[in-house]
Design an enzyme around this catalytic site. Structure first.
Site: not given
Length: 526
Positions: A348-350, A367
């Protein structure tokens, strides 16, 4: 031209500035900065801070960040590695799971010192025009006044419910109604807002020392961690020289190890030697070659990448095109099984890409790694901690073996492409080990087939992991043909990764942004 009977988004275009990120509120915050006179670094930092609040399952101030920056789009990119280290008092053994070959995702021992706060502050001070207080203002407002939860965020949030219930901070802060929020529900996080206010007033020192650090360290030690004040106070990220590979008239740029970015470069070299550019993406052989290049490049990654501060890493092995051609020659018509299990499937990373009116280009990724990281949340500060330490191996004498004061193999990789010394794309892909695969696909789509950034992002995906080739629904018809050549095929249980980016046409001055419908994000341009 796009076939408008096919699903997908239209690219956005402008000539003044453009931004693409994994969340609309972050993209909007970045655009406001740009229209108010800020530069791309300002906008990217503001957007990343907003993402730390509104996309809390993906990123946060308890995580890490990496960045590539090109001034005016005409200078070689500057690289920044904002990853943290394991505690210096970490014992020599006994804290990992031998069955997994690594630290467990929910273990407190998976928490390395978070690097994103220092990273954002440093990038802003060195290259931006805003003060840290100004840059954090939108994130503080969302934390204190609330923000509506978006659909993909809600979906992923629900997947972390059991993890968050294991500690009081997770329950009280991220399950305030005793359950995950539903789409459209307004969530507030006043404890996180207070922490952000302290950082805005006192700078990164307010996070890495003093009351905030004391609260985080006390919480982690209560969970059985070995974290100490010195670990946080001594944290520092580092500017690094990006590595590049020539591909079809362009230079592809990546952050060097301890990140996995060089894996993208090796994949591109293998695929190029295997004739990937000539394969139609709707054909089985395209996905066969991609899977085999993934297997071969990741075997190299898993053998050799670690923290260069703890031993030399042979980066040149990933950049040697003659060697890559030899590797590609081993790809036959039949698949061969992977020799080593890969990292966990999720991630899960932005991400945010920004190009401003002066053509400053920024590719910035942050992240928590897994969904809400390790699931541990310090109630006193609102900080959810990442689980980056699961990137370590427990294999003795391995470059990436767990050790005190060490950075693990990192999956988050910002991307950038230049042609004739000018940046033509700033982009990133999320999804843990999918990132090199997704980047290779997008680069090929842009450079080999001339797709725009949105069309390149929209293409259906396959993903090779742990010996299985996962197919998104639009590729289901290829399953029998891929099985015939030896692949173990399975449907992707959910959307594979996410991607966002901005491209420049230097002749027309047009900036084009694209954002993945597999995430909540959006691209905006003026």
């Amino acid at each position: 031209m796009r076939d408008f009977y096919l699903p997908g988004r239209s690219p956005v275009s402008g000539r003044d500035c453009a931004v693409a990120s994994s969340h609309p509120l972050a993209s909007a915050a970045a655009l406001r900065v740009l229209t108010a006179g800020g530069n791309a670094i300002d906008a990217a930092v503001v957007a990343t801070a907003v993402l730390a609040v509104v996309e809390p399952q993906s990123t946060g101030i308890g995580g890490d960040c990496f960045a590539l920056i090109s001034k005016h789009g005409t200078t070689p990119p500057i690289g920044y590695n904002g990853s943290g280290r394991s505690p210096k008092a970490l014992p020599a053994g006994g804290i990992g799971d031998p069955a997994l070959g690594r630290i467990a995702e929910t273990s407190v021992h998976s928490v390395t010192v978070p690097g994103v706060v220092e990273g954002l502050a440093r990038l802003l001070a060195d290259h931006g025009t805003l003060s840290l207080a100004e840059a954090l203002r939108p994130a503080i407002r969302y934390a204190e006044e609330g923000y509506p939860v978006y659909q993909k965020v809600a979906f992923e949030w629900a997947g972390a419910e059991a993890k968050l219930k294991t500690n009081a901070g997770g329950r009280d802060i991220y399950l305030p109604l005793g359950r995950p929020p539903v789409p459209g529900e307004v969530i507030r996080c006043p404890a996180l807002g207070q922490t952000l206010r302290a950082i805005a007033e006192g700078g990164p020192d307010a996070f890495y020392s003093g009351a905030i650090a004391d609260s985080m360290i006390g919480f982690l030690r209560d969970q059985g961690g070995h974290h100490a004040a010195e670990d946080f106070a001594s944290h520092h990220g580092a500017y690094v020289e990006p590595v590049s590979l020539g591909y079809h008239g362009c230079d592809v740029w990546q952050i060097p190890p301890n990140g996995q970015g060089v894996t993208t470069l090796l994949m591109l070299a293998i695929l190029d030697a295997a004739g990937f550019a000539d394969e139609p993406p709707e054909g089985a052989r395209y996905h066969h070659l991609l899977a085999e290049a993934t297997r071969l490049a990741f075997e190299e990654r898993n053998r050799t990448i670690g923290d260069p501060d703890h031993g030399a890493i042979a980066v040149e092995r990933f950049l040697d095109t003659a060697r890559a051609a030899g590797i590609a020659a081993s790809i036959g018509d039949l698949s061969r099984p992977a020799t080593r299990a890969d990292n966990p499937a999720r991630g899960d990373t932005a991400y945010v890409a920004v190009i401003d009116g002066e053509r400053n280009a920024v590719s910035l990724i942050s992240s928590l790694f897994e969904n809400f990281g390790c699931g541990l949340v310090d109630a006193g500060t609102g900080v959810a901690f990442h689980c980056r330490g699961i990137g370590f191996t427990l294999t003795p004498d391995h470059p990436n073996t767990l050790a005190p004061g060490k950075r693990p193999l990192h999956t988050i990789i910002p991307g950038m492409v230049s042609r004739d010394g000018k940046v033509i794309a700033a982009f990133g892909v999320t999804g843990g080990p999918f990132q090199p695969i997704g980047q290779a696909r997008i680069i090929s789509a842009l450079l080999d087939r001339g797709l725009d950034i949105q069309a390149a992002i929209d293409e259906p995906r396959s993903f090779f992991r742990d010996g299985t080739l996962f197919l998104e629904p639009r590729l289901a018809d290829l399953g029998p043909d891929l099985a015939k050549v030896g692949h173990t095929v399975a449907p992707a249980e959910q959307a594979v990764g996410g991607a966002h980016g901005v491209t420049i046409d230097w002749e027309t001055g047009v900036l084009t942004g694209g954002s993945d419908a597999r995430k909540d994000g959006c691209a905006l341009a003026l």
